[in-house]
Design a protein around this motif. Structure first.
Motif, PDB file in Angstrom:
ATOM      1  N   GLN A  86      14.377   2.252 -47.371  1.00 58.09           N
ATOM      2  CA  GLN A  86      13.383   2.637 -46.366  1.00 58.09           C
ATOM      3  C   GLN A  86      13.351   4.151 -46.172  1.00 58.09           C
ATOM      4  O   GLN A  86      12.272   4.751 -46.072  1.00 58.09           O
ATOM      5  N   ALA A  87      14.529   4.764 -46.142  1.00 57.86           N
ATOM      6  CA  ALA A  87      14.595   6.226 -45.948  1.00 57.86           C
ATOM      7  C   ALA A  87      13.958   6.959 -47.124  1.00 57.86           C
ATOM      8  O   ALA A  87      13.243   7.957 -46.930  1.00 57.86           O
ATOM      9  N   ILE A  88      14.198   6.483 -48.327  1.00 57.98           N
ATOM     10  CA  ILE A  88      13.612   7.125 -49.509  1.00 57.98           C
ATOM     11  C   ILE A  88      12.108   6.904 -49.538  1.00 57.98           C
ATOM     12  O   ILE A  88      11.329   7.822 -49.820  1.00 57.98           O
ATOM     13  N   ALA A  89      11.667   5.681 -49.240  1.00 56.67           N
ATOM     14  CA  ALA A  89      10.236   5.359 -49.297  1.00 56.67           C
ATOM     15  C   ALA A  89       9.428   6.185 -48.295  1.00 56.67           C
ATOM     16  O   ALA A  89       8.380   6.729 -48.654  1.00 56.67           O
ATOM     17  N   ILE A  90       9.902   6.291 -47.058  1.00 62.52           N
ATOM     18  CA  ILE A  90       9.130   7.044 -46.066  1.00 62.52           C
ATOM     19  C   ILE A  90       9.079   8.527 -46.430  1.00 62.52           C
ATOM     20  O   ILE A  90       8.074   9.202 -46.217  1.00 62.52           O
ATOM     21  N   TYR A  91      10.149   9.025 -47.031  1.00 64.65           N
ATOM     22  CA  TYR A  91      10.160  10.419 -47.477  1.00 64.65           C
ATOM     23  C   TYR A  91       9.135  10.614 -48.593  1.00 64.65           C
ATOM     24  O   TYR A  91       8.383  11.588 -48.594  1.00 64.65           O
ATOM     25  N   LYS A  92       9.093   9.672 -49.530  1.00 62.75           N
ATOM     26  CA  LYS A  92       8.156   9.784 -50.651  1.00 62.75           C
ATOM     27  C   LYS A  92       6.705   9.608 -50.216  1.00 62.75           C
ATOM     28  O   LYS A  92       5.801  10.071 -50.902  1.00 62.75           O
TER      29      LYS A  92
END
Length: 142
Positions: free
Chosen positions: A72-78
């Motif tokens: 989730q943290a990586i996806a929202i950043y991307k």
């Protein structure tokens, strides 16, 4: 199985945030763009798999909560086209740090008993060879 899902992103960040990040049409439709979400989630899965493939058998069938949080943290950043706020960036950096620690073996995941195949050895390996220093060749030193 994806590490993060749209429902998890909605629960964590809210629908308005996701609409703002994914609705990239010339005339905004006011809905979450599923194609953008799917692409980002696929990219996120590829990043996580890249770190896990050394230590674990892929694909992961039961996603541990830690990996879901990282995803989730990586996806929202991307999803951010421009500079994200500090909290999003900090969570992304923490997620990447945790992935590096998982890859290095400092964090161990319990993934349904599927650790990657090792080298077959377990423990120290000894090589028995001729002893270079013996009582005979050390006369005068002992």
């Amino acid at each position: 199985m994806p590490y993060a899902t749209l429902d998890q992103l909605i629960d964590r960040y809210g629908t308005p945030v996701l609409i703002n990040l994914t609705d990239r049409a010339e005339i905004p439709a006011g809905v979450i763009n599923q194609a953008v979400i799917d692409r980002v989630l696929a990219d996120t899965d590829a990043v996580i798999d890249g770190y896990l493939e050394k230590r674990y058998a892929l694909p992961v069938t039961d996603v541990p909560p830690m990996l879901a949080d990282i995803g989730q943290a990586i996806a929202i950043y991307k999803l951010h086209v421009f500079q994200p706020d500090q909290k999003i960036e900090d969570e992304y950096r923490e997620a990447m740090r945790m992935l590096r620690e998982i890859a290095d073996g400092r964090i161990t995941l319990t993934i349904a008993g599927k650790p990657a195949a090792g080298s077959g050895s377990s423990g120290a390996r000894l090589t028995d060879r001729e002893r270079p220093l013996t009582e005979q060749n050390l006369k005068g030193f002992i």
